[in-house]
Design a protein around this motif. Sequence first.
Motif, PDB file in Angstrom:
ATOM      1  N   UNK A  71       0.899  -1.453  -0.091  1.00  0.00           N
ATOM      2  CA  UNK A  71       0.021   0.053  -0.002  1.00  0.00           C
ATOM      3  C   UNK A  71       0.951   1.323   0.018  1.00  0.00           C
ATOM      4  N   UNK A  72       2.023   1.230   0.732  1.00  0.00           N
ATOM      5  CA  UNK A  72       2.767   2.443   0.731  1.00  0.00           C
ATOM      6  C   UNK A  72       3.353   2.762  -0.815  1.00  0.00           C
ATOM      7  N   UNK A  99      10.960   1.498  -7.512  1.00  0.00           N
ATOM      8  CA  UNK A  99      10.443   0.632  -6.908  1.00  0.00           C
ATOM      9  C   UNK A  99      10.758  -0.826  -7.678  1.00  0.00           C
ATOM     10  N   UNK A 100      10.815  -0.739  -9.073  1.00  0.00           N
ATOM     11  CA  UNK A 100      11.028  -2.150  -9.725  1.00  0.00           C
ATOM     12  C   UNK A 100      12.389  -2.418  -9.377  1.00  0.00           C
ATOM     13  N   UNK A 101      13.381  -1.779  -8.990  1.00  0.00           N
ATOM     14  CA  UNK A 101      14.621  -2.116  -8.546  1.00  0.00           C
ATOM     15  C   UNK A 101      15.028  -2.236  -7.173  1.00  0.00           C
ATOM     16  N   UNK A 102      13.904  -2.067  -6.288  1.00  0.00           N
ATOM     17  CA  UNK A 102      14.055  -2.063  -5.066  1.00  0.00           C
ATOM     18  C   UNK A 102      14.380  -3.626  -4.214  1.00  0.00           C
ATOM     19  N   UNK A 103      13.685  -4.622  -4.774  1.00  0.00           N
ATOM     20  CA  UNK A 103      14.086  -6.094  -4.397  1.00  0.00           C
ATOM     21  C   UNK A 103      15.705  -6.299  -4.122  1.00  0.00           C
ATOM     22  N   UNK A 104      15.904  -6.590  -2.847  1.00  0.00           N
ATOM     23  CA  UNK A 104      17.390  -6.913  -2.684  1.00  0.00           C
ATOM     24  C   UNK A 104      18.095  -5.875  -1.728  1.00  0.00           C
ATOM     25  N   UNK A 153      10.119   0.262   3.971  1.00  0.00           N
ATOM     26  CA  UNK A 153      10.000   1.714   3.281  1.00  0.00           C
ATOM     27  C   UNK A 153       8.757   2.216   3.317  1.00  0.00           C
ATOM     28  N   UNK A 154       8.740   3.533   3.666  1.00  0.00           N
ATOM     29  CA  UNK A 154       7.353   4.538   4.036  1.00  0.00           C
ATOM     30  C   UNK A 154       7.308   5.297   2.593  1.00  0.00           C
ATOM     31  N   UNK A 155       5.846   5.665   2.444  1.00  0.00           N
ATOM     32  CA  UNK A 155       5.556   6.447   1.292  1.00  0.00           C
ATOM     33  C   UNK A 155       6.188   7.955   1.339  1.00  0.00           C
ATOM     34  N   UNK A 156       6.251   8.237   2.630  1.00  0.00           N
ATOM     35  CA  UNK A 156       6.751   9.758   2.847  1.00  0.00           C
ATOM     36  C   UNK A 156       8.246   9.691   2.499  1.00  0.00           C
ATOM     37  N   UNK A 164      17.837   6.476  -3.211  1.00  0.00           N
ATOM     38  CA  UNK A 164      17.467   7.100  -1.656  1.00  0.00           C
ATOM     39  C   UNK A 164      18.368   6.189  -0.888  1.00  0.00           C
ATOM     40  N   UNK A 165      19.242   5.508  -1.085  1.00  0.00           N
ATOM     41  CA  UNK A 165      20.274   4.660  -0.486  1.00  0.00           C
ATOM     42  C   UNK A 165      21.592   4.545  -1.378  1.00  0.00           C
ATOM     43  N   UNK A 166      22.563   4.146  -0.511  1.00  0.00           N
ATOM     44  CA  UNK A 166      24.012   4.042  -1.082  1.00  0.00           C
ATOM     45  C   UNK A 166      24.190   2.573  -1.076  1.00  0.00           C
ATOM     46  N   UNK A 167      23.950   1.814   0.316  1.00  0.00           N
ATOM     47  CA  UNK A 167      24.283   0.386   0.605  1.00  0.00           C
ATOM     48  C   UNK A 167      23.539  -0.196   1.516  1.00  0.00           C
ATOM     49  N   UNK A 168      23.755  -0.757   2.644  1.00  0.00           N
ATOM     50  CA  UNK A 168      23.009  -1.174   3.850  1.00  0.00           C
ATOM     51  C   UNK A 168      22.807  -0.424   5.084  1.00  0.00           C
ATOM     52  N   UNK A 169      22.796   0.865   4.716  1.00  0.00           N
ATOM     53  CA  UNK A 169      22.748   1.913   5.896  1.00  0.00           C
ATOM     54  C   UNK A 169      21.123   1.901   6.030  1.00  0.00           C
ATOM     55  N   UNK A 170      20.833   2.492   7.421  1.00  0.00           N
ATOM     56  CA  UNK A 170      19.250   2.753   7.859  1.00  0.00           C
ATOM     57  C   UNK A 170      18.717   3.677   6.631  1.00  0.00           C
ATOM     58  N   UNK A 171      17.367   3.617   6.599  1.00  0.00           N
ATOM     59  CA  UNK A 171      16.726   4.368   5.970  1.00  0.00           C
ATOM     60  C   UNK A 171      16.729   5.686   6.596  1.00  0.00           C
ATOM     61  N   UNK A 172      16.513   6.924   5.755  1.00  0.00           N
ATOM     62  CA  UNK A 172      16.693   7.930   6.268  1.00  0.00           C
ATOM     63  C   UNK A 172      16.136   9.252   5.246  1.00  0.00           C
TER      64      UNK A 172
END
Length: 341
Positions: A45-46, A68-73, A120-123, A157-165
């Motif tokens: 839903x997000x 979104x299409x590249x988000x898996x993994x 991950x959140x929509x915002x 929105x990210x580089x590697x395995x860091x926290x989502x921010x």
Amino acid sequence: MNIVKKYIIAIITISFILIFFKYNTREAIDYSIDAALKKAGENRLELEFVLNYFKNDSIKYNAAKFLIQNMPGHFSITSPELDEIKEIKYKKWHLNDSDKTKYAKFNYLELPKSYDLKEIKASLLINNINMAVDVWKSRPWHNKYNFDEFCEYILPYRIGDEPLEDWRTLYYNRYACILDSLYDGNDPVEAAEKIMTYVKHEGFDNYTDVKLPHLGASFLYKQRAGYCRENCDIAIYILRSLGIPVAMDFYESSPSYNSRHYWTAIIDTCYPRKSIAFNYTEAPINRDNATGTRKKGKVYRHYYSNQSKLVNYITTSNVPLFLKDKILPMLPMSTLDTIQL
């Protein structure tokens, strides 16, 4: 007359091929998005909210589809023990002997992973897309890059395995005004050189006493510490927030150190594309010395997008172990085999 007929037939055939290719490409992209949404579970839903939010803006909508299409993994690695180590390092800069003994067997690779599709959140995605696209379009060099290059080297929105921010807001608010005061031209390489020379004076402390995942944007915003990977992360957060396309390249085994070594690479405006390698803590960004002075070696690049070409190699026995992880988005940079860093 026969020549005219043949010409018309050729035009119709080419047009049909182009339409067919475009249709099938779009169908493949839509399928990959649908596959990602199915894997998202309750978090679907997000992601659907993000797609619906941008449905009337073609650029931002396509940017959302790319992410979104590249988000898996993609995932974060977080744990209380990891937070404790980072807190110790924030206060002490380096672990003392007691800390090193305590965490001697610590292995972050054994920690649980939080996958973006389910977390991950929509915002966060909406703000990332809005800021990335708006900043990119505001820069005088944006028309020197195509949309695919924007997606790979500015948008993630990210580089590697860091926290989502929500790191874009943080870094843009700090450095946009500084860049505007230092540079008003239309060359992204010169702009990067100005802002990263400024950042160098903010300091950076090198350490290698414990292996950790990517430390994260807010941590590095406050604490300029780590090894070569961390100063790459800092440069990427800053430059992407300012609309300058950059990537992270590395040696798996540096010929100088016999270990992994990272650096940042600006995607230049020339064609064919040239990557200008740099480490902002060592030397200014320089087109005339884009490859540095270190020994030659095989270069790899981190990508956000899924590198399907890698699938053709992962089953062979002579592939390096680190490339056998299918979810690791990286690809050998065959055109950079002789790069010097």
